[in-house]
Design an enzyme around this catalytic site. Structure first.
Site, PDB file in Angstrom:
ATOM      1  N   ARG A  65       0.857  -1.188   0.000  1.00  0.00           N
ATOM      2  CA  ARG A  65       0.000   0.000   0.000  1.00  0.00           C
ATOM      3  C   ARG A  65       0.891   1.235   0.000  1.00  0.00           C
ATOM      4  O   ARG A  65       2.015   1.204   0.514  1.00  0.00           O
ATOM      5  CB  ARG A  65      -0.900   0.024   1.243  1.00  0.00           C
ATOM      6  N   HIS A 120      -1.675   1.052  -9.511  1.00  0.00           N
ATOM      7  CA  HIS A 120      -2.340   0.096  -8.590  1.00  0.00           C
ATOM      8  C   HIS A 120      -2.987  -1.035  -9.401  1.00  0.00           C
ATOM      9  O   HIS A 120      -4.191  -1.291  -9.300  1.00  0.00           O
ATOM     10  CB  HIS A 120      -3.378   0.793  -7.706  1.00  0.00           C
TER      11      HIS A 120
HETATM   12  N1  LIG Z   1      -0.972  -3.671  -5.491  1.00  0.00           N
HETATM   13  C1  LIG Z   1      -1.974  -4.514  -5.664  1.00  0.00           C
HETATM   14  O1  LIG Z   1      -2.532  -4.633  -6.759  1.00  0.00           O
HETATM   15  C2  LIG Z   1      -2.407  -5.376  -4.513  1.00  0.00           C
HETATM   16  C3  LIG Z   1      -3.306  -6.427  -4.746  1.00  0.00           C
HETATM   17  C4  LIG Z   1      -3.661  -7.245  -3.682  1.00  0.00           C
HETATM   18  C5  LIG Z   1      -3.133  -7.034  -2.423  1.00  0.00           C
HETATM   19  N2  LIG Z   1      -2.255  -6.004  -2.215  1.00  0.00           N
HETATM   20  C6  LIG Z   1      -1.653  -5.793  -0.868  1.00  0.00           C
HETATM   21  O2  LIG Z   1      -1.019  -6.998  -0.448  1.00  0.00           O
HETATM   22  C7  LIG Z   1      -1.277  -7.166   0.946  1.00  0.00           C
HETATM   23  C8  LIG Z   1      -1.023  -8.596   1.370  1.00  0.00           C
HETATM   24  O3  LIG Z   1      -2.057  -9.458   0.918  1.00  0.00           O
HETATM   25  P1  LIG Z   1      -2.100 -10.994   1.371  1.00  0.00           P
HETATM   26  O4  LIG Z   1      -3.333 -11.589   0.819  1.00  0.00           O
HETATM   27  O5  LIG Z   1      -0.806 -11.658   1.102  1.00  0.00           O
HETATM   28  O6  LIG Z   1      -2.240 -10.804   2.959  1.00  0.00           O
HETATM   29  P2  LIG Z   1      -2.016 -11.874   4.103  1.00  0.00           P
HETATM   30  O7  LIG Z   1      -2.187 -13.258   3.566  1.00  0.00           O
HETATM   31  O8  LIG Z   1      -2.832 -11.444   5.257  1.00  0.00           O
HETATM   32  O9  LIG Z   1      -0.453 -11.720   4.462  1.00  0.00           O
HETATM   33  C9  LIG Z   1       0.048 -10.639   5.180  1.00  0.00           C
HETATM   34  C10 LIG Z   1       1.473 -10.965   5.597  1.00  0.00           C
HETATM   35  O10 LIG Z   1       2.048  -9.816   6.245  1.00  0.00           O
HETATM   36  C11 LIG Z   1       2.579 -10.218   7.505  1.00  0.00           C
HETATM   37  N3  LIG Z   1       2.496  -9.115   8.458  1.00  0.00           N
HETATM   38  C12 LIG Z   1       1.418  -8.358   8.785  1.00  0.00           C
HETATM   39  N4  LIG Z   1       1.740  -7.444   9.712  1.00  0.00           N
HETATM   40  C13 LIG Z   1       3.056  -7.640   9.989  1.00  0.00           C
HETATM   41  C14 LIG Z   1       3.973  -7.020  10.882  1.00  0.00           C
HETATM   42  N5  LIG Z   1       3.600  -6.019  11.693  1.00  0.00           N
HETATM   43  N6  LIG Z   1       5.238  -7.490  10.913  1.00  0.00           N
HETATM   44  C15 LIG Z   1       5.621  -8.518  10.132  1.00  0.00           C
HETATM   45  N7  LIG Z   1       4.803  -9.137   9.241  1.00  0.00           N
HETATM   46  C16 LIG Z   1       3.538  -8.701   9.193  1.00  0.00           C
HETATM   47  C17 LIG Z   1       1.720 -11.393   7.939  1.00  0.00           C
HETATM   48  O11 LIG Z   1       2.400 -12.160   8.913  1.00  0.00           O
HETATM   49  P3  LIG Z   1       1.769 -13.562   9.464  1.00  0.00           P
HETATM   50  O12 LIG Z   1       1.831 -14.521   8.298  1.00  0.00           O
HETATM   51  O13 LIG Z   1       2.679 -13.974  10.558  1.00  0.00           O
HETATM   52  O14 LIG Z   1       0.345 -13.235   9.872  1.00  0.00           O
HETATM   53  C18 LIG Z   1       1.539 -12.120   6.602  1.00  0.00           C
HETATM   54  O15 LIG Z   1       2.671 -12.928   6.336  1.00  0.00           O
HETATM   55  C19 LIG Z   1      -2.711  -6.671   1.092  1.00  0.00           C
HETATM   56  O16 LIG Z   1      -3.020  -6.334   2.423  1.00  0.00           O
HETATM   57  C20 LIG Z   1      -2.712  -5.447   0.195  1.00  0.00           C
HETATM   58  O17 LIG Z   1      -2.276  -4.328   0.931  1.00  0.00           O
HETATM   59  C21 LIG Z   1      -1.892  -5.183  -3.236  1.00  0.00           C
END
Ligand SMILES: NC(=O)c1ccc[n+]([C@@H]2O[C@H](COP(=O)([O-])OP(=O)(O)OC[C@H]3O[C@@H](n4cnc5c(N)ncnc54)[C@H](OP(=O)(O)O)[C@@H]3O)[C@@H](O)[C@H]2O)c1
Length: 311
Positions: A226, A274
């Protein structure tokens, strides 16, 4: 079970392709929200941008399905009642799209294609040396659904992969670092850093001058998390000093990125709108339908947001 009724709101620009995708799911009625529609009968809502007044008019709501993987806008939406679960979008199209984007950008920085493009624009014949992929250290901030898929894709190209998350992972071929205490060890000597974190109070501003200084000199940054992860004022100075060589940014503090923003014109910043990955209407809707059927059958919802931790 009777047909599933799903109200779709806050993503009007996608209405047409989602209605088309719904046509291939005969047991699902996708209803587009429009002002004046009475939403009170719906039990399930697919939501992206907030629609003021909608949720208070949905007394029978059982779950909100997020149109995207990032949920910070839902957590900031005071109209979503605390007892209604919010489900993150996890579906194969979105996952594959992100793995593709990350591979594309990692290869761009690994081979420093931007140097070749600069030389080509100037009519200069300037081949350069580059290390083998297995000598390239790539780190992924956020080793969740998208981070793990990106890591697997990069592993199949033989890159050295590290990942950082809250909890430690046991993933073949990936060095796992967990928590704030292990962030410096994760960052040390990294040559390409990918951010795929959710935006939370803990992760906001994590991509800053202090973090850049812990990477290998001349590292590349890829932010597809983000815009709030990056301290924008720190990026161009890091590029000018050579601490960072180049950056790929898909997300921004203000979107759309204003036309006069200095990131557009910087020769070492590669901007995408994005668009790193989008939810695929076919597989995305199929996933929502699968979850609703399971939930109606008494099974728990999957990928439910933990509100206290912010993702
Ligand atoms: N640019 C784009 O087009 C696009 C598209 C889709 C998503 N996104 C972004 O990608 C993000 C991730 O998506 P996802 O589905 O992979 O989410 P997810 O499965 O919830 O994974 C989030 C990861 O971040 C880690 N994390 C969260 N807070 C943390 C912290 N304080 N310190 C260390 N690690 C932390 C989590 O750790 P744990 O595994 O230990 O819980 C997990 O490994 C979304 O939230 C969104 O912002 C962007």
């Amino acid at each position: 079970m009777s047909r599933v009724q799903l109200l779709f709101a806050g993503a009007d620009e996608y209405n047409d392709i989602w209605v088309k995708a719904a046509a291939s799911l005969p047991d699902l009625d996708l209803v587009l929200y429009r002002p004046g529609l009475d939403p009170s009968r719906f039990r399930y809502l697919m939501l992206w941008r907030p629609v003021p007044g909608l949720l208070p008019a949905m007394p029978n709501l059982k779950a909100v399905f997020s149109f995207g993987a990032g949920v910070e806008r839902h957590l900031a939406n005071p109209e979503i009642p605390a007892h209604v679960p919010i489900v993150r979008m996890v579906e194969p199209g979105l996952t594959q799209g992100m793995a593709d984007y990350v591979l594309w950008q990692v290869l761009r920085h690994h081979r420093r294609f931007w140097e070749l493009e600069e030389a080509a624009r100037e009519g200069r014949w300037a081949p350069h040396w580059y290390p083998a992929a297995w000598d390239r250290k790539v780190g992924i901030l956020g080793l969740g659904n998208l981070g793990q898929a990106a890591a697997r894709q990069l592993l199949s190209f033989d890159f050295q992969i590290r990942g950082w998350s809250q909890s430690r992972k046991d993933l073949p071929g990936i060095a796992s670092f967990a928590g704030t205490a292990e962030l410096p060890a994760f960052l040390k000597d990294l040559e390409i850093l990918v951010c795929l974190l959710p935006l939370t109070p803990q992760t906001a501003g994590i991509l800053n001058a202090g973090l850049f200084a812990q990477l290998a000199p001349g590292a590349a940054l890829i932010n597809a998390g983000r815009g709030g992860h990056l301290v924008e004022a720190d990026l161009i100075p890091a590029l000018n000093s050579g601490q960072l060589a180049a950056a790929s940014l898909d997300v921004f503090a203000t979107e759309p990125l204003p036309g006069d923003h200095p990131f557009w014109a910087h020769p070492r910043i590669f901007v995408t709108p994005h668009n790193a990955s989008d939810t695929d209407p076919g597989t995305g809707l199929g996933e929502v339908w699968r979850q609703i059927v399971a939930f109606e059958g008494g099974r728990p919802l999957e990928n439910v947001v933990e509100r206290a931790r912010g993702y």
